[in-house]
Design a protein around this motif. Structure first.
Motif, mmCIF file in Angstrom:
data_model
loop_
_atom_site.group_PDB
_atom_site.id
_atom_site.type_symbol
_atom_site.label_atom_id
_atom_site.label_comp_id
_atom_site.label_asym_id
_atom_site.label_seq_id
_atom_site.Cartn_x
_atom_site.Cartn_y
_atom_site.Cartn_z
ATOM 1 N N LEU A 31 0.838 -1.203 0.000
ATOM 2 C CA LEU A 31 0.000 0.000 0.000
ATOM 3 C C LEU A 31 0.875 1.255 0.000
ATOM 4 N N ARG A 32 2.066 1.139 0.580
ATOM 5 C CA ARG A 32 2.968 2.284 0.689
ATOM 6 C C ARG A 32 3.876 2.457 -0.522
ATOM 7 N N GLU A 33 4.269 1.320 -1.156
ATOM 8 C CA GLU A 33 5.180 1.406 -2.298
ATOM 9 C C GLU A 33 5.105 0.157 -3.160
ATOM 10 N N SER A 34 5.451 0.305 -4.425
ATOM 11 C CA SER A 34 5.516 -0.830 -5.353
ATOM 12 C C SER A 34 6.874 -1.497 -5.200
ATOM 13 N N LEU A 35 6.871 -2.836 -5.129
ATOM 14 C CA LEU A 35 8.104 -3.573 -4.868
ATOM 15 C C LEU A 35 8.154 -4.875 -5.652
ATOM 16 N N THR A 36 9.362 -5.394 -5.806
ATOM 17 C CA THR A 36 9.568 -6.713 -6.389
ATOM 18 C C THR A 36 9.485 -7.748 -5.256
ATOM 19 N N ARG A 38 11.738 -9.826 -4.344
ATOM 20 C CA ARG A 38 13.006 -9.795 -3.610
ATOM 21 C C ARG A 38 13.028 -8.636 -2.606
ATOM 22 N N GLN A 39 12.549 -7.463 -3.024
ATOM 23 C CA GLN A 39 12.508 -6.313 -2.122
ATOM 24 C C GLN A 39 11.577 -6.573 -0.934
ATOM 25 N N ILE A 40 10.436 -7.187 -1.215
ATOM 26 C CA ILE A 40 9.485 -7.519 -0.144
ATOM 27 C C ILE A 40 10.144 -8.491 0.826
ATOM 28 N N SER A 41 10.809 -9.492 0.288
ATOM 29 C CA SER A 41 11.486 -10.495 1.091
ATOM 30 C C SER A 41 12.493 -9.851 2.042
ATOM 31 N N LYS A 42 13.297 -8.950 1.522
ATOM 32 C CA LYS A 42 14.324 -8.281 2.342
ATOM 33 C C LYS A 42 13.692 -7.393 3.414
ATOM 34 N N LYS A 43 12.653 -6.647 3.039
ATOM 35 C CA LYS A 43 12.030 -5.715 3.996
ATOM 36 C C LYS A 43 11.307 -6.440 5.123
ATOM 37 N N LEU A 44 10.716 -7.602 4.822
ATOM 38 C CA LEU A 44 9.931 -8.308 5.836
ATOM 39 C C LEU A 44 10.657 -9.490 6.468
ATOM 40 N N GLY A 45 11.830 -9.842 5.926
ATOM 41 C CA GLY A 45 12.569 -10.970 6.483
ATOM 42 C C GLY A 45 11.860 -12.302 6.266
ATOM 43 N N GLY A 62 -7.424 -10.430 -5.852
ATOM 44 C CA GLY A 62 -7.578 -9.111 -6.468
ATOM 45 C C GLY A 62 -7.151 -7.965 -5.574
ATOM 46 N N LEU A 63 -6.397 -8.267 -4.524
ATOM 47 C CA LEU A 63 -5.951 -7.221 -3.606
ATOM 48 C C LEU A 63 -4.712 -6.494 -4.110
ATOM 49 N N ILE A 64 -3.963 -7.148 -4.997
ATOM 50 C CA ILE A 64 -2.761 -6.519 -5.546
ATOM 51 C C ILE A 64 -2.757 -6.670 -7.062
ATOM 52 N N GLU A 65 -1.880 -5.907 -7.695
ATOM 53 C CA GLU A 65 -1.671 -5.973 -9.143
ATOM 54 C C GLU A 65 -0.171 -6.090 -9.381
ATOM 55 N N ARG A 66 0.174 -6.558 -10.565
ATOM 56 C CA ARG A 66 1.594 -6.627 -10.900
ATOM 57 C C ARG A 66 1.803 -6.057 -12.297
ATOM 58 N N GLU A 67 3.014 -5.553 -12.477
ATOM 59 C CA GLU A 67 3.405 -4.949 -13.751
ATOM 60 C C GLU A 67 4.707 -5.607 -14.190
ATOM 61 N N LEU A 68 4.730 -6.047 -15.439
ATOM 62 C CA LEU A 68 5.947 -6.637 -15.993
ATOM 63 C C LEU A 68 6.966 -5.524 -16.202
ATOM 64 N N ARG A 79 2.008 -3.905 -6.641
ATOM 65 C CA ARG A 79 1.436 -2.795 -5.882
ATOM 66 C C ARG A 79 0.076 -3.221 -5.369
ATOM 67 N N ALA A 80 -0.308 -2.659 -4.248
ATOM 68 C CA ALA A 80 -1.609 -2.983 -3.655
ATOM 69 C C ALA A 80 -2.688 -2.107 -4.274
ATOM 70 N N ARG A 81 -3.843 -2.704 -4.457
ATOM 71 C CA ARG A 81 -5.024 -1.928 -4.843
ATOM 72 C C ARG A 81 -5.629 -1.420 -3.543
ATOM 73 N N SER A 82 -6.176 -0.217 -3.558
ATOM 74 C CA SER A 82 -6.807 0.298 -2.345
ATOM 75 C C SER A 82 -7.981 -0.603 -1.982
#
Length: 109
Positions: A31-36, A38-45, A62-68, A79-82
């Motif tokens: 909800l705060r930022e778009s991430l890959t 790997r980035q999510i993995s590092k931030k959340l451990g 349908g809570l999130i979307e992804r972009e190639l 990224r999260a959908r509101s």
């Protein structure tokens, strides 16, 4: 279909919409930022494999979307959908599954 099987089936439907603590953390982060992944993995451990599994479920709901993306490598940016945007389709999906379940139960009874 025995009554016990009816309730087991309903329980499975409801569990498909259940969010784990990891999924809630991932959704909140996105909800705060778009991430890959790997980035999510590092931030959340959390391991990247688990992150990918959780992202798949969040996508199904349908809570999130992804972009190639192609930045010298090909991958996805999530990224999260509101909730305002994601909740109506999610509720419709729940209603359809429950309606289908109700129809199956009526056939048995």
């Amino acid at each position: 279909m025995p009554l016990e099987d009816v309730f087991k089936s309903l329980n499975q439907i409801l569990k498909s919409f259940e969010l784990t603590n990891s999924e809630i953390k991932i959704y909140s982060l996105l909800l705060r930022e778009s991430l890959t992944p790997r980035q999510i993995s590092k931030k959340l451990g959390i391991s990247e494999r688990i992150v990918r599994e959780k992202l798949r479920h969040l996508l199904e709901l349908g809570l999130i979307e992804r972009e190639l993306i192609n930045r010298g490598w090909i991958g996805y940016l999530y990224r999260a959908r509101s909730l305002k945007e994601a909740l109506p389709p999610l509720i419709k999906k729940m209603e359809k599954l429950l309606e289908s379940f109700e129809n199956e139960v009526e056939k048995v009874l």
